[in-house]
Design a protein around this motif. Sequence first.
Motif, PDB file in Angstrom:
ATOM      1  N   HIS A   1       0.790  -1.216   0.000  1.00 55.54           N
ATOM      2  CA  HIS A   1       0.000   0.000   0.000  1.00 55.54           C
ATOM      3  C   HIS A   1       0.831   1.280   0.000  1.00 55.54           C
ATOM      4  N   SER A   2       2.124   1.188   0.282  1.00 55.71           N
ATOM      5  CA  SER A   2       2.959   2.386   0.168  1.00 55.71           C
ATOM      6  C   SER A   2       3.023   2.856  -1.292  1.00 55.71           C
ATOM      7  N   ARG A   3       2.607   2.016  -2.236  1.00 54.78           N
ATOM      8  CA  ARG A   3       2.529   2.415  -3.646  1.00 54.78           C
ATOM      9  C   ARG A   3       1.297   3.258  -3.942  1.00 54.78           C
ATOM     10  N   ILE A   4       0.265   3.149  -3.085  1.00 56.62           N
ATOM     11  CA  ILE A   4      -0.988   3.841  -3.386  1.00 56.62           C
ATOM     12  C   ILE A   4      -1.293   4.992  -2.434  1.00 56.62           C
TER      13      ILE A   4
ATOM     14  N   ASP B   1       0.615   7.764   0.728  1.00 56.38           N
ATOM     15  CA  ASP B   1       1.771   8.158   1.538  1.00 56.38           C
ATOM     16  C   ASP B   1       1.376   8.334   2.997  1.00 56.38           C
ATOM     17  N   GLU B   2       0.150   7.939   3.341  1.00 57.76           N
ATOM     18  CA  GLU B   2      -0.302   8.008   4.729  1.00 57.76           C
ATOM     19  C   GLU B   2       0.381   6.928   5.569  1.00 57.76           C
ATOM     20  N   THR B   3       0.565   7.221   6.840  1.00 58.42           N
ATOM     21  CA  THR B   3       1.108   6.242   7.772  1.00 58.42           C
ATOM     22  C   THR B   3       0.042   5.188   8.056  1.00 58.42           C
ATOM     23  N   PRO B   4       0.389   3.896   7.885  1.00 60.07           N
ATOM     24  CA  PRO B   4      -0.611   2.850   8.114  1.00 60.07           C
ATOM     25  C   PRO B   4      -0.796   2.572   9.599  1.00 60.07           C
ATOM     26  N   PRO B   5      -1.924   1.954   9.953  1.00 62.15           N
ATOM     27  CA  PRO B   5      -2.049   1.468  11.327  1.00 62.15           C
ATOM     28  C   PRO B   5      -1.006   0.372  11.543  1.00 62.15           C
ATOM     29  N   GLU B   6      -0.587   0.180  12.766  1.00 62.34           N
ATOM     30  CA  GLU B   6       0.452  -0.805  13.072  1.00 62.34           C
ATOM     31  C   GLU B   6       0.082  -2.193  12.542  1.00 62.34           C
ATOM     32  N   SER B   7      -1.194  -2.547  12.598  1.00 62.13           N
ATOM     33  CA  SER B   7      -1.630  -3.872  12.146  1.00 62.13           C
ATOM     34  C   SER B   7      -1.417  -4.087  10.645  1.00 62.13           C
ATOM     35  N   HIS B   8      -1.221  -3.020   9.889  1.00 63.55           N
ATOM     36  CA  HIS B   8      -1.026  -3.130   8.440  1.00 63.55           C
ATOM     37  C   HIS B   8       0.354  -2.643   7.989  1.00 63.55           C
ATOM     38  N   ARG B   9       1.229  -2.353   8.945  1.00 63.25           N
ATOM     39  CA  ARG B   9       2.530  -1.780   8.590  1.00 63.25           C
ATOM     40  C   ARG B   9       3.358  -2.697   7.691  1.00 63.25           C
ATOM     41  N   GLN B  10       3.409  -3.985   7.992  1.00 63.52           N
ATOM     42  CA  GLN B  10       4.234  -4.893   7.186  1.00 63.52           C
ATOM     43  C   GLN B  10       3.730  -4.946   5.746  1.00 63.52           C
ATOM     44  N   MET B  11       2.411  -5.086   5.564  1.00 66.45           N
ATOM     45  CA  MET B  11       1.858  -5.116   4.211  1.00 66.45           C
ATOM     46  C   MET B  11       2.120  -3.794   3.498  1.00 66.45           C
ATOM     47  N   ASN B  12       1.985  -2.699   4.205  1.00 68.14           N
ATOM     48  CA  ASN B  12       2.205  -1.387   3.629  1.00 68.14           C
ATOM     49  C   ASN B  12       3.653  -1.214   3.175  1.00 68.14           C
ATOM     50  N   ASP B  13       4.596  -1.595   4.023  1.00 61.72           N
ATOM     51  CA  ASP B  13       6.010  -1.320   3.767  1.00 61.72           C
ATOM     52  C   ASP B  13       6.719  -2.407   2.965  1.00 61.72           C
ATOM     53  N   GLU B  14       6.460  -3.668   3.293  1.00 60.05           N
ATOM     54  CA  GLU B  14       7.175  -4.775   2.650  1.00 60.05           C
ATOM     55  C   GLU B  14       6.349  -5.475   1.584  1.00 60.05           C
TER      56      GLU B  14
ATOM     57  N   HIS C   1     -14.310  -0.430  -1.522  1.00 58.97           N
ATOM     58  CA  HIS C   1     -14.847   0.930  -1.576  1.00 58.97           C
ATOM     59  C   HIS C   1     -13.710   1.934  -1.799  1.00 58.97           C
ATOM     60  N   LEU C   2     -12.667   1.804  -1.006  1.00 65.65           N
ATOM     61  CA  LEU C   2     -11.536   2.731  -1.099  1.00 65.65           C
ATOM     62  C   LEU C   2     -10.711   2.505  -2.359  1.00 65.65           C
ATOM     63  N   HIS C   3     -10.428   1.245  -2.681  1.00 67.06           N
ATOM     64  CA  HIS C   3      -9.620   0.954  -3.872  1.00 67.06           C
ATOM     65  C   HIS C   3     -10.317   1.420  -5.149  1.00 67.06           C
ATOM     66  N   LEU C   4     -11.631   1.243  -5.238  1.00 60.35           N
ATOM     67  CA  LEU C   4     -12.343   1.703  -6.428  1.00 60.35           C
ATOM     68  C   LEU C   4     -12.310   3.226  -6.530  1.00 60.35           C
ATOM     69  N   GLY C   5     -12.298   3.908  -5.402  1.00 53.17           N
ATOM     70  CA  GLY C   5     -12.113   5.365  -5.426  1.00 53.17           C
ATOM     71  C   GLY C   5     -10.742   5.743  -5.961  1.00 53.17           C
ATOM     72  N   LEU C   6      -9.723   4.965  -5.556  1.00 51.88           N
ATOM     73  CA  LEU C   6      -8.369   5.218  -6.066  1.00 51.88           C
ATOM     74  C   LEU C   6      -8.275   4.931  -7.560  1.00 51.88           C
ATOM     75  N   LEU C   7      -9.002   3.921  -8.039  1.00 50.65           N
ATOM     76  CA  LEU C   7      -9.044   3.648  -9.483  1.00 50.65           C
ATOM     77  C   LEU C   7      -9.629   4.851 -10.214  1.00 50.65           C
TER      78      LEU C   7
ATOM     79  N   PRO D   1      -4.465  10.964  -5.541  1.00 53.95           N
ATOM     80  CA  PRO D   1      -5.221   9.899  -4.864  1.00 53.95           C
ATOM     81  C   PRO D   1      -5.809  10.383  -3.539  1.00 53.95           C
ATOM     82  N   ARG D   2      -7.026   9.958  -3.297  1.00 52.15           N
ATOM     83  CA  ARG D   2      -7.703  10.296  -2.041  1.00 52.15           C
ATOM     84  C   ARG D   2      -7.071   9.519  -0.891  1.00 52.15           C
ATOM     85  N   PRO D   3      -7.346   9.888   0.347  1.00 47.97           N
ATOM     86  CA  PRO D   3      -6.789   9.185   1.509  1.00 47.97           C
ATOM     87  C   PRO D   3      -7.232   7.716   1.543  1.00 47.97           C
ATOM     88  N   PHE D   4      -6.351   6.877   2.072  1.00 52.71           N
ATOM     89  CA  PHE D   4      -6.687   5.462   2.206  1.00 52.71           C
ATOM     90  C   PHE D   4      -6.753   5.057   3.674  1.00 52.71           C
ATOM     91  N   TRP D   5      -5.594   5.066   4.356  1.00 54.00           N
ATOM     92  CA  TRP D   5      -5.558   4.545   5.724  1.00 54.00           C
ATOM     93  C   TRP D   5      -6.449   5.317   6.682  1.00 54.00           C
TER      94      TRP D   5
END
Length: 189
Positions: free
Chosen positions: A68-71, A73-86, A151-157, A166-170
């Motif tokens: 998600h760091s590709r979509i 630049d917001e800081t992710p919640p800790e529970s999603h940090r690994q998916m966001n960064d790696e 809902h959010l991903h389709l908004g980003l599309l 791109p609109r906010p995600f996290w």
Amino acid sequence: MQTQTQQANAKAYGEVLESGAVRFERLLPGPIERVWAYLVEDGKRASWFCGGKTEARAGGQIELFFKHSRITDETPPESHRQMNDEGSLMTGTVTVYEPPHRLAFTWAGMGDPDSDVEIELTPMGQQVRLVLIHRRLATKSRTAMVSSGWHLHLGLLEDQLLGQKPRPFWSAHEPLMAEYAQRQRDAAL
């Protein structure tokens, strides 16, 4: 300033079809071939949803590489940090591949059982109607999570197709997930 289509799309919640299934409909800027490319081409799909290769045939493999760091630049919640960064790789099997109108695939890695996604595109003048149905979501909490995600991903599309920021995600994900969970509870009453 948002167009009427953008305003309607931003408010368009997924509709629960049956237990474990949700349906989204969006009106997007065309042409249809361009929208199709954003569904199946790795780099374009990575700009709004997830990257990964799609074998262009029924029975082929689809990779769903979420980083998600590709979509955003917001800081992710800790529970999603690994998916966001790696990143996190999930896979599936293409069940329908009919360019530029229909794409369907199974989605493994979201829990048991695998779920099914079907996307249909229909030209509507200069626009394209996208209908997305995600089925076999095993629990209500998974349905709420997946619903808020789509809902959010389709908004980003839509943002990508319009060439806008791109609109906010996290910052929108958790509140929207809670809203989808509440909508499910209200529908059950």
